[in-house]
Design an enzyme around this catalytic site. Structure first.
Site, PDB file in Angstrom:
ATOM      1  N   LYS A  35       1.173  -1.454   0.021  1.00 24.45           N
ATOM      2  CA  LYS A  35       0.184  -0.136   0.192  1.00 24.45           C
ATOM      3  C   LYS A  35       0.583   0.808   0.132  1.00 24.45           C
ATOM      4  O   LYS A  35       1.552   1.017   0.671  1.00 24.45           O
ATOM      5  CB  LYS A  35      -1.074   0.114   1.278  1.00 24.45           C
ATOM      6  CG  LYS A  35      -2.129   0.662   1.372  1.00 24.45           C
ATOM      7  CD  LYS A  35      -2.893   0.744   2.308  1.00 24.45           C
ATOM      8  CE  LYS A  35      -3.715   1.975   1.840  1.00 24.45           C
ATOM      9  NZ  LYS A  35      -3.520   3.165   2.353  1.00 24.45           N
ATOM     10  N   GLU A  56       0.985  15.016   3.884  1.00 22.28           N
ATOM     11  CA  GLU A  56       0.168  14.307   4.590  1.00 22.28           C
ATOM     12  C   GLU A  56       0.573  15.376   5.673  1.00 22.28           C
ATOM     13  O   GLU A  56       0.324  15.969   5.992  1.00 22.28           O
ATOM     14  CB  GLU A  56      -0.176  13.626   4.887  1.00 22.28           C
ATOM     15  CG  GLU A  56      -1.331  12.638   4.366  1.00 22.28           C
ATOM     16  CD  GLU A  56      -1.913  11.440   4.439  1.00 22.28           C
ATOM     17  OE1 GLU A  56      -1.044  10.811   5.474  1.00 22.28           O
ATOM     18  OE2 GLU A  56      -2.461  10.419   4.037  1.00 22.28           O
TER      19      GLU A  56
END
Length: 477
Positions: A336, A343
């Site tokens: 992933k 962020e």
């Protein structure tokens, strides 16, 4: 018990020296260069762990170095003392004396304790250079010589301005220039890549992916302009005002010569504040910098959020952008890839916005002739500038520079976008085009097919009028 106490006292004395000030003797760690006032503050203000960024100490080194040079030129300091103070101040400027600044930001609102910390460290180091041990206060005295022609009340705001100006020039603005360059490169690379614009988070008319990045680049440019616009006020220095702004105990011309020395040391176009009272009682110039930084933070949060949403997926999100691999992954989901850099940028932006509130409140804390929230103000401003500058640099090189367009996904989305039919408004009218989009939406077909089946226009005429490239402002293919 008495023997244990005696041993403990002996051990303490072996590792400390005694310095005296106006209030009596003080035990100080033998291997540290600070003096009695710093030690008293250290024992009094046992609050928090927040320390000033290194940039503030560098600026104090510059301030003390320029003040010593000005004092020598004006005959306030003799050459021997002056040269030793200059050498010690240069070490502080160069980061060699950081270990001798133990205080947190939680101290008196004028920053007097940190100013005295600098005076004591410089005096003790200068005395070492002149062959005397720390604590002698001779031939260089922390107040009479290291602080000559100065007060904490004009020195600390001068240092605040210098630290901010240098951080802006040497770190933040170059980072923003780097980001703008990377955004412009992506804008050029994506100039011909069609996408569907979104307003209210919903599909709108066609545009290009390059236009999105051109928007980001313009935001960064405006942010740099706003920050540069603050510099003339930032370069106006309070030094020379001494205790209350009148210049008591400073020789005539000290402020001008001090600024000449700062210019020579840094290249900054600093000038004496013509109203020293303003420079000491209010810090509007620093709030202005923080305000401009707050706008930059808002711009960066929007950019980073847009980019991470455009790259969401890769299969079940928008998937219009492909992120460069940062080598990081999930702790449970193998392979992933998350928008980690985006962020981080958003978090740094949010922190800068919070810092701005503190800076604003601290800037309003001027009572009569002195602002008394200087330490917390400059701490938050410099922290915001450093974190945001670092985040911008990482954003530019680790994310923006490596972004790629998912052209297959974009082509599919553009070809089936409902609002491409908006180009038919001048020919068919708003209501007829609304029928086309409703039919296409209801049946899950392209608007071209819906328009033809409704008998409102021929396929050839649709293709002539609905030119997706022209709608996005591009020349014919």
């Amino acid at each position: 018990m008495d023997q244990t106490r005696t041993q403990a006292q002996a051990q303490t004395q072996a590792h400390t020296r005694i310095e005296h000030d106006a209030f009596g003797p003080v035990h100080i760690p033998a291997d540290r260069l600070w003096g009695a006032q710093t030690q008293r503050a250290l024992e009094l203000f046992t609050i928090g762990e927040e320390r000033f960024p290194q940039g503030l100490y560098r600026a104090f080194g510059l301030q003390k170095l320029a003040a010593a040079r000005a004092n020598r030129r004006l005959g306030v300091l003799d050459d021997e003392r002056g040269a030793a103070i200059e050498a010690a101040a240069a070490e502080l400027r160069d980061g060699l004396l950081d270990a001798h600044f133990p205080l947190t930001i939680w101290q008196t609102g004028s920053g007097t304790q940190t100013n005295m910390n600098a005076n004591e460290v410089i005096a003790n180091r200068a005395n070492q250079m002149l062959g005397q041990p720390p604590g002698t206060r001779s031939p260089v005295h922390p107040n009479d010589h290291a602080n000559a022609s100065q007060s904490s009340n004009d020195s600390f705001p001068t240092v605040m301005h210098l630290a901010t100006a240098l951080e802006l020039r040497d770190h933040l603005l170059p980072a923003l220039e780097q980001l703008q360059q990377r955004l412009q490169e992506r804008a050029l690379a994506f100039a011909g890549v069609l996408k569907v614009a979104r307003t209210h988070l919903m599909d709108a008319v066609p545009m290009t992916l390059g236009q999105s990045f051109e928007t980001f680049a313009h935001q960064v440019g405006h942010g740099m302009d706003r920050l540069r616009d603050t510099q003339p006020r930032l370069w106006s220095l309070a030094q020379g005002g001494t205790a209350a702004g009148t210049g008591l105990n400073a020789p005539a011309g000290f402020d001008r010569i001090f600024c000449e020395e700062i210019q020579a040391l840094t290249g900054l176009a600093v000038t004496p504040n013509p109203c020293k009272f303003e420079g000491m009682a209010a810090h509007d110039a620093l709030i202005e910098v923080s305000g401009a930084l707050n706008v930059v933070a808002g711009s960066l949060a929007k950019m980073a959020n847009d980019i991470r949403l455009l790259g969401s997926g890769p299969r079940c999100g928008l998937g219009e952008l492909v992120f460069p691999d940062d080598g990081l992954s999930s702790s449970i989901m193998p392979g992933k890839r998350n928008p980690t850099v985006a962020e981080v940028v958003v978090q740094a932006a949010y922190q800068a916005m919070g810092h701005h509130l503190t800076v604003t409140l601290a800037g309003s804390a001027g009572h009569f002739e002195l602002n008394v929230a200087k330490p917390v103000l400059i701490h938050h401003l410099l922290r915001a500038m450093r974190a945001l500058g670092d985040a911008i640099r990482v954003f530019a090189e680790k994310l923006v520079a490596g972004l790629q367009a998912h052209t297959e996904r974009l082509e599919q989305q553009v070809s089936h976008s409902l609002l491409q039919a908006t180009a038919l408004n001048p020919v068919l009218g708003y209501d007829a085009v609304a029928r086309i989009t409703r039919e296409a939406m209801a049946r899950g077909i392209a608007p071209r097919e819906a328009a033809v089946e409704l008998g409102l226009i021929t396929a050839a005429e649709y293709d002539r009028l609905v030119d997706l490239r022209a709608m996005a402002g591009l020349p014919p293919a």
